[in-house]
Each structure stands twice: as C-alpha cells, then as structure tokens.
Design a protein around this motif. Structure first.
Motif, PDB file in Angstrom:
ATOM      1  N   ASN A 154       0.864  -1.188   0.104  1.00  0.00           N
ATOM      2  CA  ASN A 154      -0.006  -0.127  -0.065  1.00  0.00           C
ATOM      3  C   ASN A 154       0.987   1.338   0.027  1.00  0.00           C
ATOM      4  O   ASN A 154       0.334   2.340  -0.465  1.00  0.00           O
ATOM      5  N   PHE A 155       2.022   1.293   0.504  1.00  0.00           N
ATOM      6  CA  PHE A 155       2.976   2.182   0.765  1.00  0.00           C
ATOM      7  C   PHE A 155       4.391   1.974   0.479  1.00  0.00           C
ATOM      8  O   PHE A 155       4.867   1.726  -0.693  1.00  0.00           O
ATOM      9  N   PHE A 156       5.163   1.824   1.414  1.00  0.00           N
ATOM     10  CA  PHE A 156       6.421   1.303   1.471  1.00  0.00           C
ATOM     11  C   PHE A 156       6.450  -0.167   1.150  1.00  0.00           C
ATOM     12  O   PHE A 156       5.481  -0.779   1.645  1.00  0.00           O
ATOM     13  N   ASP A 207      -5.703   6.817   8.450  1.00  0.00           N
ATOM     14  CA  ASP A 207      -4.712   7.081   7.411  1.00  0.00           C
ATOM     15  C   ASP A 207      -5.119   6.385   6.058  1.00  0.00           C
ATOM     16  O   ASP A 207      -5.708   5.283   6.326  1.00  0.00           O
ATOM     17  N   MET A 208      -4.553   7.097   5.163  1.00  0.00           N
ATOM     18  CA  MET A 208      -4.812   6.583   3.662  1.00  0.00           C
ATOM     19  C   MET A 208      -6.339   6.136   3.633  1.00  0.00           C
ATOM     20  O   MET A 208      -6.522   5.194   2.810  1.00  0.00           O
ATOM     21  N   ALA A 209      -7.235   6.704   4.047  1.00  0.00           N
ATOM     22  CA  ALA A 209      -8.933   6.343   4.292  1.00  0.00           C
ATOM     23  C   ALA A 209      -9.317   5.908   3.094  1.00  0.00           C
ATOM     24  O   ALA A 209     -10.111   4.956   2.646  1.00  0.00           O
ATOM     25  N   SER A 245     -10.732  11.708   8.103  1.00  0.00           N
ATOM     26  CA  SER A 245      -9.818  10.976   7.221  1.00  0.00           C
ATOM     27  C   SER A 245      -8.548  11.667   6.566  1.00  0.00           C
ATOM     28  O   SER A 245      -8.738  12.944   6.355  1.00  0.00           O
ATOM     29  N   GLU A 246      -7.851  10.812   6.298  1.00  0.00           N
ATOM     30  CA  GLU A 246      -6.870  11.543   5.486  1.00  0.00           C
ATOM     31  C   GLU A 246      -7.082  11.241   3.982  1.00  0.00           C
ATOM     32  O   GLU A 246      -6.802  10.113   3.428  1.00  0.00           O
ATOM     33  N   TRP A 247      -7.698  12.144   3.201  1.00  0.00           N
ATOM     34  CA  TRP A 247      -8.265  11.826   2.002  1.00  0.00           C
ATOM     35  C   TRP A 247      -8.057  12.972   1.194  1.00  0.00           C
ATOM     36  O   TRP A 247      -7.889  12.923  -0.017  1.00  0.00           O
ATOM     37  N   TYR A 382      12.305  13.293   3.661  1.00  0.00           N
ATOM     38  CA  TYR A 382      12.472  14.699   3.780  1.00  0.00           C
ATOM     39  C   TYR A 382      11.400  15.067   5.109  1.00  0.00           C
ATOM     40  O   TYR A 382      11.350  16.162   5.576  1.00  0.00           O
ATOM     41  N   ARG A 383      10.607  14.127   5.331  1.00  0.00           N
ATOM     42  CA  ARG A 383       9.391  14.593   6.498  1.00  0.00           C
ATOM     43  C   ARG A 383      10.208  14.670   7.869  1.00  0.00           C
ATOM     44  O   ARG A 383       9.882  15.224   8.875  1.00  0.00           O
ATOM     45  N   THR A 384      11.376  13.953   8.021  1.00  0.00           N
ATOM     46  CA  THR A 384      12.066  13.804   9.206  1.00  0.00           C
ATOM     47  C   THR A 384      12.362  15.065   9.946  1.00  0.00           C
ATOM     48  O   THR A 384      11.952  15.358  11.053  1.00  0.00           O
TER      49      THR A 384
HETATM   50  C1  NOJ Z   1       0.200   8.745   5.508  1.00  0.00           C
HETATM   51  C2  NOJ Z   1       0.941   9.040   6.937  1.00  0.00           C
HETATM   52  O1  NOJ Z   1       0.491  10.157   7.363  1.00  0.00           O
HETATM   53  C3  NOJ Z   1       2.407   8.963   6.540  1.00  0.00           C
HETATM   54  O2  NOJ Z   1       2.973   9.238   7.466  1.00  0.00           O
HETATM   55  C4  NOJ Z   1       2.695   7.546   6.203  1.00  0.00           C
HETATM   56  O3  NOJ Z   1       4.065   7.433   5.742  1.00  0.00           O
HETATM   57  C5  NOJ Z   1       1.633   6.952   5.158  1.00  0.00           C
HETATM   58  N1  NOJ Z   1       0.213   7.499   5.147  1.00  0.00           N
HETATM   59  C6  NOJ Z   1       1.584   5.358   4.996  1.00  0.00           C
HETATM   60  O4  NOJ Z   1       0.998   5.040   6.081  1.00  0.00           O
END
Ligand code: NOJ
Length: 520
Positions: A154-156, A207-209, A245-247, A382-384
């Motif tokens: 889904n992401f990493f 997250d990633m709704a 939601s993160e949408w 870069y978010r660090t």
């Molecule tokens: C969004 C989160 O806010 C982010 O920090 C995360 O890396 C991704 N979703 C994957 O869950």
C-alpha cells in the motif's frame, strides 16, 4: 454527529518528539500527560496522536505489528488509558491513528499469510496466484515468501495491503468486496476500533482512508460503502466517537461517513490548500525553486480566489453533514515556517482559526518551530525535519529530555534563535501568544467555530484582500505589504487585530500584513 466537534480544536502530537518523561531520549505517554495543561492553556481541546502501537517503526509506526498493543517505547496500554482519563479530566478528547490500509510485514496476520499452505489469514492480504505474476497497476513484491505468489503493497515495501476486495475484480486472484474473507478484514478493523474506544479513546484519524477497496471507480464508491458500514457501527455503538480522514476530498469523504476530512498538500485534490501556503516547488535538497505564489506570502501575487474556487465546491456540497479540517502542518510536510515568516504565520493561523470546520495545529507550529534538514529516520526522508523534538525551554535539549544529546530520537534545534515555549510565553506579541489569543477568540464566539456559516464579502482575482463573515462577525485579512481598504463597511472597534486596521468612514484601512475581526 458528535456534538463536541462543534468547538473542537485539535493538537497533533508526534509522540516520539513531544516530551520525554523517563529520560530515555524518546517521547512517551507520561510526557504527553505532563503537558496536557500546556495544551489546554493553549486553547486546544482535542488531540490526534500519531500511531503509538507496537511496530518495527520502518514508517514511524504506520507499519502496525499489533493493533491492540501500545508501543513499549511510549508505555503500556494502561499508560495510554491513563492518558485518556487525564485528558478527559481536562475536557480534552483523544483521537488515535488508525492505519486500516496495511499492516507491518511483521504483523502475525501477514506472517501467516506468507506461508506456503492455505490458512485463515490466506486472503487477509492481496496475493496474486503466481510467484512471477505482475500485479498490474499496483506496487507489488515477489520473492519474499514461501507462498508461491506476489503481494500488493500500500505504501512502502514493509506495508502489505490489507484485502478489502476489488470493486470490479478483473483477474481470478482479485476477490470481490462481498467475499467473506474481505468482510472479515473489515470486521477485524472494527474489532481494533472497538478495543480502543472501549478503553477510552474518542475516535480516530484514519490513514490513507481512500485506499482500501482496489480497482475502485473515480467516486471511490467501493471504499465509501465500506466506510459507511463502519460509520454505521460507530453511530450505533459509539455515537460520541469521531473519525477524520486523510483523503483530501471532503465531497467524497464526508459522503463516505467521515465527520471531518483534511485538506492536504497532495499532488492532486488539495482542495485549494496548496495555493494558500505551499504554492512552490522544492528541489531534492529542499530548496525552493522558482516563485512562491502562496496567498500568505507577503510579496506573492497569489489571491484568495484560487483557494475559494476549489474549497467552496467541497464546502457547499457537504453542508451540515461534516467538516473540512484546515491544518497548520503535519508530520508529512515541511513546516510552514520554512517559507513563511512569523508575521506571515500569524496571518495563516488567524485565517485557519477563524474559518469554519475543525482546525488542527501541529505540535511546535504554535512557536514557529523550524524545519531542519536532517538525514532520514524511520522512513521519514524529507519529513524527518518536521518531526524534531518540541522546544520547551532554553535548557538542555530544549527541555525535551534529560538524555544525553546523542541518545535523542532526533536532534533538537539548538540554534541560538530557536524558538521555545519558555521564551515566547514571556513575549506578549509572540506567535505563541497570538495563537492563544486566536483560540480564545474562537472559543468565546460560537459564530467562529465549526458551523458552516461562511459568507464571502470580498474576494477578487488579482487582489490580495479577503473579507468574510461568520454569523455576527466580519473578518478581514490583508497578507500583502501594501495597505488595502475594505470595500465593505466594518463597524467600530475591532474585537481583535494583527497589524493596523484604522477605521475611516466605515471603511477600514488595512495596513500591511494585517487581520481584523469585528462584531456587527
Ligand atoms: C500517511 C501518513 O501520514 C504517513 O506518515 C505514512 O507514511 C503513510 N500514510 C503510510 O501509512
């Protein structure tokens, strides 16, 4: 709709970096408890805590290994329950971070799912039917399992996608949404939600709704149906619980059952957010390249209509069914202080805290904490640099921790001019005191809270001034370096100002970089 959202102001806490109470170099639940009075005094009455569950932390906790266990680095489940009750005692609600789209590759469900022979977790994740099969249109991994198949992430790489099914399956290995195993995934997520709601949580940031049902259509009708089902459970069993939601597409997210949806700096669908504060490009070394045309940048050419054109479509479509959440920042983006001065930030916050919807303040933004260019930590990249320890005092580690500096989760901003709570509290005109005054203003005028009572009084292409009304209050913002006259009349003495707002014949001469609120 939970009534408490009407005047909610959220404070987002990245738990690693907020306050380290036990001196091991990383923030913890006890640290948050000790700072609840600070948060209350600031004027926030709700928290969102980034994932604080057991995890290998390859993505700062967004890779959950056990949905029902607090991460030992922050404390125990009992410590988290104590955090809920201490927060409630002060009138503060607490949202946890729900990560429903994927687990960690170390989650026992995935460990089972990887095995060579079918078992009850076989379909909990999305597997193809062959070790060399390409899952077209998805990120996928092969060669990591005894199971002779590839799986979707889904992401990493460390975050295999949970299986909620496909809206329109196009291959035999793609299950439909109503397959019992896909329904079982949804029910497992509800089970995790119930677990924390029963323990005292007030809801979830999700997250990633939008990512749950695969091969979804443009309206996301599959994923939306799934969330409406979950919202049904909340309405029936936990009517006071809230979900955000993160949408970054309120029109769809609120229809899907969310109470709130963020506007974010996504590549697309920013709901106008980017034009306000982040209308620039960064190169690989995080330098701004080209012009910054953000509305709140003093010398930009940006006007507010670019925001309103997108925002109002969402705002009008959701009516009273939910709220848009404007954020000062979050753990995924460069802090606004990277490109905006404290004066520009003050106007940004004045805007965010006087707009309808439910606002979110990211920890440290109230003091204008800086973004640091740092090497990556826990998948932050870069978010660090936006996740560094909170700067409380001028003392050792800026009061974040008693550990030796080399043992800190991330380095603190030790620059001689690094802002701290201690210093800014003493300065009446500081950003921190501006935030407090703005939140106090919002909390004492219901017209300024979440309700959808926005009326645009003046917004013009190519012009910098913006004037709007919320019930009995008129608000004007001039982010530019030049004076601007309000074309609408404003009454008498303002309730609150930033910069100069001089009244002449019912018209206000808004000085450079100014903000005013009047009661009519
Ligand atoms: C969004 C989160 O806010 C982010 O920090 C995360 O890396 C991704 N979703 C994957 O869950």
């Amino acid at each position: 709709m939970p009534k408490w959202l009407d005047n909610a102001v959220f404070y987002e806490i990245y738990p690693q970096s907020f306050y380290d109470a036990n001196g091991d170099g990383i923030g913890d639940f006890e640290g948050i408890i000790q700072k609840l009075d600070y948060i209350k005094d600031l004027g926030a009455n709700a928290l969102w805590i980034n994932p604080c569950f057991d995890s290998p932390f390859k993505d700062a906790g967004y890779d959950v290994r056990d949905y029902k266990k607090a991460a030992p680095r922050y404390g125990t489940n009992d410590d988290l329950k104590r955090l809920f009750s201490e927060a409630h005692r002060r009138g503060i609600r607490v949202l946890l971070d729900l990560v429903p789209g994927h687990t960690s590759e170390e989650h026992p469900w995935f460990v089972e799912s990887k095995k060579a022979h079918p078992n009850e977790c076989w379909n909990r994740f999305i597997w193809t039917d062959h070790c060399f099969k390409r899952a077209r249109g998805f990120g996928f991994i092969g060669g990591e399992s005894d199971r002779a198949a590839t799986y979707i992430v889904n992401f990493f790489k460390c975050q295999p996608a949970l299986n909620y099914g496909f809206l329109k399956p196009s291959e035999t290995w793609q299950l439909p949404m109503d397959h019992p195993d896909c329904i079982a995934t949804r029910e497992a997520m509800k089970d995790a939600m119930r677990f924390w709601l029963d323990a005292g949580a007030d809801g979830f940031r999700v997250d990633m709704a939008m990512s749950l049902v695969k091969n979804d259509d443009q309206e996301k009708s599959g994923t939306a149906a799934l969330w409406r089902n979950i919202r049904g459970m909340l309405d029936a069993e936990y009517p006071e619980a809230a979900i955000v939601s993160e949408w970054s597409y309120p029109q769809i997210a609120i229809n899907a059952g969310f109470h709130m949806d963020f506007l974010l700096d996504f590549d697309e669908n920013t709901g106008g957010y980017r034009s306000l504060f982040r209308d620039y490009a960064l190169d690989i070394e995080n330098r701004v390249v080209g012009e910054d045309n953000s509305y709140f940048k003093k010398d930009s050419k940006g006007d507010i209509t670019r925001f309103l054109d997108e925002y109002l479509i969402h705002y009008k479509s959701i009516k009273k069914r939910g709220f848009i959440s404007l954020v000062t920042g979050n753990h995924d983006v460069v802090r606004m202080s990277y490109t905006l001065t404290p004066q520009e930030l003050a106007l940004v916050y004045a805007f965010i805290f006087t707009m309808p919807g439910v606002p979110f303040l990211y920890y440290g933004d109230e003091i204008g904490m800086r973004y640091l260019n740092l090497p990556t930590k826990e998948g932050g990249y870069y978010r660090t640099g936006a996740r560094t320890p909170m700067q409380w005092t001028g003392g050792k580690n800026r009061g974040f921790s008693t550990a030796e500096p080399e043992h800190l989760y991330l380095p603190v901003d030790n620059g001689p001019d690094a802002p701290t709570v201690e210093a800014l509290e003493k300065d009446g005109a500081s950003l921190l005191n501006t935030v407090k005054a703005l939140l106090h203003l919002r909390q004492t005028h219901t017209d300024l809270q979440a309700q959808p009572n926005l009326e645009i009084l003046y917004a013009e292409k190519g012009k910098r001034l913006f004037v709007y009304r919320r019930g009995s209050l008129v608000i004007a913002i001039n982010p530019s370096g030049a004076q601007a006259d309000t074309p609408v009349s404003v009454p008498g003495t303002p309730l609150y100002t930033i910069g100069t707002c001089a009244l002449e014949g019912g018209v206000c001469k808004m000085g450079a970089q100014s903000f005013g609120v009047w009661k009519v």
